[in-house]
Design a protein around this motif. Sequence first.
Motif, PDB file in Angstrom:
ATOM      1  N   ILE A 151       0.717  -1.871  -0.068  1.00 21.45           N
ATOM      2  CA  ILE A 151       0.026   0.221   0.314  1.00 21.45           C
ATOM      3  C   ILE A 151       0.849   1.507  -0.059  1.00 21.45           C
ATOM      4  CG2 ILE A 151      -2.087   1.545   1.061  1.00 21.45           C
ATOM      5  CD1 ILE A 151      -3.249  -1.523   2.315  1.00 21.45           C
ATOM      6  N   ALA A 152       1.566   1.258   0.499  1.00 21.38           N
ATOM      7  CA  ALA A 152       3.122   2.312   0.671  1.00 21.38           C
ATOM      8  C   ALA A 152       3.525   2.968  -0.365  1.00 21.38           C
ATOM      9  CB  ALA A 152       4.102   1.754   1.821  1.00 21.38           C
ATOM     10  N   GLU A 153       4.246   1.115  -1.134  1.00 23.78           N
ATOM     11  CA  GLU A 153       4.544   1.835  -2.773  1.00 23.78           C
ATOM     12  C   GLU A 153       3.372   2.692  -3.006  1.00 23.78           C
ATOM     13  OE1 GLU A 153       7.126   0.677  -3.896  1.00 23.78           O
ATOM     14  OE2 GLU A 153       7.009   0.846  -5.855  1.00 23.78           O
ATOM     15  N   LEU A 154       2.380   2.145  -3.326  1.00 19.74           N
ATOM     16  CA  LEU A 154       1.098   2.095  -5.047  1.00 19.74           C
ATOM     17  C   LEU A 154       0.620   3.531  -4.043  1.00 19.74           C
ATOM     18  CD1 LEU A 154      -1.544  -0.432  -4.209  1.00 19.74           C
ATOM     19  CD2 LEU A 154      -0.157   0.286  -6.297  1.00 19.74           C
ATOM     20  N   ALA A 155       1.489   4.314  -2.923  1.00 19.53           N
ATOM     21  CA  ALA A 155       1.098   5.327  -2.289  1.00 19.53           C
ATOM     22  C   ALA A 155       2.059   6.268  -2.326  1.00 19.53           C
ATOM     23  CB  ALA A 155       0.329   5.520  -0.687  1.00 19.53           C
ATOM     24  N   LYS A 156       3.294   5.785  -2.839  1.00 15.35           N
ATOM     25  CA  LYS A 156       4.571   6.313  -2.772  1.00 15.35           C
ATOM     26  C   LYS A 156       5.150   6.782  -1.591  1.00 15.35           C
ATOM     27  CE  LYS A 156       4.402   6.129  -7.305  1.00 15.35           C
ATOM     28  NZ  LYS A 156       5.442   5.205  -8.456  1.00 15.35           N
ATOM     29  N   LEU A 157       5.233   6.454  -0.701  1.00 16.37           N
ATOM     30  CA  LEU A 157       5.331   7.055   0.453  1.00 16.37           C
ATOM     31  C   LEU A 157       6.366   5.091   1.260  1.00 16.37           C
ATOM     32  CD1 LEU A 157       1.732   7.223   2.504  1.00 16.37           C
ATOM     33  CD2 LEU A 157       2.889   8.360   1.750  1.00 16.37           C
ATOM     34  N   ARG A 158       7.927   6.550   2.002  1.00 17.41           N
ATOM     35  CA  ARG A 158       8.758   5.570   2.632  1.00 17.41           C
ATOM     36  C   ARG A 158       8.020   5.730   3.848  1.00 17.41           C
ATOM     37  NH1 ARG A 158      12.688   8.703   0.286  1.00 17.41           N
ATOM     38  NH2 ARG A 158      12.580   8.352  -2.468  1.00 17.41           N
ATOM     39  N   LEU A 159       7.930   4.398   4.375  1.00 18.96           N
ATOM     40  CA  LEU A 159       7.531   4.633   5.628  1.00 18.96           C
ATOM     41  C   LEU A 159       8.739   3.501   6.445  1.00 18.96           C
ATOM     42  CD1 LEU A 159       3.668   2.889   5.445  1.00 18.96           C
ATOM     43  CD2 LEU A 159       5.105   5.389   5.501  1.00 18.96           C
ATOM     44  N   THR A 160       9.033   3.708   7.978  1.00 20.78           N
ATOM     45  CA  THR A 160      10.543   3.507   8.588  1.00 20.78           C
ATOM     46  C   THR A 160       9.733   2.217   9.393  1.00 20.78           C
ATOM     47  OG1 THR A 160       9.531   4.533  10.749  1.00 20.78           O
ATOM     48  CG2 THR A 160      11.469   5.821   8.908  1.00 20.78           C
ATOM     49  N   ALA A 161      10.643   0.779   9.773  1.00 22.57           N
ATOM     50  CA  ALA A 161       9.627   0.497  10.504  1.00 22.57           C
ATOM     51  C   ALA A 161       8.792   0.424  11.280  1.00 22.57           C
ATOM     52  CB  ALA A 161      10.783  -0.542  10.911  1.00 22.57           C
TER      53      ALA A 161
END
Lengths: 96, 478
Positions: free
Chosen positions: A11-21
């Motif tokens: 989901i983060a990839e589709l929303a172009k978001l980089r998330l920390t662990a």
Amino acid sequence: MGLTIQEVEHIAELAKLRLTAEEKTRYREQLSAILDYANCLQAVDTTGIPQTATVLPLKNVMREDKQQPSLPPDVALANAQEKENGFFRVPPILDE
Amino acid sequence: MEYEVIIGMEVHAQLLTESKMFCSCSADYADAPPNTHVCPVCLALPGALPVINKAAVEATILAGLALHSDIAETAVFARKNYHYPDLPKGYQISQYELPLCLHGHVDIQDDNGQPKRIRIERAHLEEDTGKLVHMGDHSLVDLNRAGVPLLEIVTEADIRSATEAYNYLTKLRTLLRYAGVSTADMEKGAMRCEANISVRPVGQKEFGTKVEVKNLNSFRAVRNAIDYEVKRHIQVLESGGQIKQVTMGWNEAAGHTFVQRSKEEANDYRYFPEPDLPPLQVSQAWIDEIAQRLPELPDAKAERFAAQYRLQPADVMFLTSEQDIANWYEAAVALYPQPKTVAAWFTGELIGIAREKGVTFKEGNVTPAGLVSILQLIDTGKINRNTGKAVLAEMFANGESAERIVVNHGWAQVSDDAALAGIIERLLAHHPGEVAKYRGGKKGLMGWFMGQVMRETQGKANPDVVRKLLQETLERGA
């Protein structure tokens, strides 16, 4: 918990978001809670109820095919972070 | 091993409207400086709301009727979510589960010229994307095209060869032009094409792995790219390899496909009904009203031309390929009811002149009445057939009347016996050898004598009169 970490990453990839662990763990909990809540609706018996795209009593809201003036170029580009010769300038696109 | 080729096509055609699909910016962006046809809606500024362009919906229904489709009672716009700078909203408004048109067909010819039906799965309405210019270390975005109404037409996997794909596209372009909904001009980007291609051994039930080839922007590219991919698939399969499911581009200059992206990162568009746009309800009355605008379609016209004018299939095909051509032809036949003669002069001579000049016949100055006036000059013996062709070329270039061209060039046919008799006397006197041979039985020399007289008269002599006089003179002395 409804969602896996892999699903959160997708989901983060589709929303172009980089998330920390740490964010992935937190969003997994929050998104799962939202999904669980929405899942309550699955308990409702919808047999015989047509698929409904909208509940507004509206249909065929259309306009006539008439042209109106567009924005002046300086206004159109006013919010652009970067511009070049009337274009929006963006980072290189390598996809195509 | 024998292989079978399976192709499905997706064609995008821009609809001919004055304004964009969901806002009132001009849809005619050709030659406009970048980002001059944009507004809060097509720039996706916060709070801006789309409103459906009625003319685009009607054009889609009209196209659907031309494709023999069922028109949906209810159609719903949907969001197709993806991030790419060519669409600033982060989604494209399209149609997904409930498109406007379903289950149509287009009739074409297969590789052997036999009739073949290509089924249309669906045709739906969506918005075009902006244009990207790649500059190497950065890219530039022009959103003039973003939001232009776009019709997407999807076939079933019924196409079996590059030729069928080509014939399908040609027919589709003809249909869209007849319906008047799109210029369908591939070179100008008003019609764009993608092909899903797979190959399987003959007799196998399951489809082979398919690849999607995008950016097919000319009829030639479609044919070449499909030929290339089919060869590549067969080569891979023959050598025991496996086809990977990928999206490819086509490099026309280099003549090969290239991988654009692999399907592992498969698109997840998360379609959902567009909450900003209420559904469309299409009543039968509305469809009937739109159907009134549909002209006689190419297949019906071709059938009528064959029956009414008794023309050859090749002539029928050409004369019905464009409405302007068909209308021009019928206007000429109305003035000069000899369909075959008109067809021969139109398809042979007039189109030939246009091709030689590298223009369309419409760019010349020959009207149906103009051609007919030439044919009438020939019928009344004022000019001969060859002069008629020269008059046609002149008329094409400068638009003068046939009579005037004949007078200006002194091209009136010489049918005057006395004048021609004098020329023939002199000719025969100069060529006693040929005369003797003719009289000795070599009758084939008649053509040569005819040619000499025509040359002497700069092609203006009436060939019937010349032949008669030559025969009389030669036989008399024998």
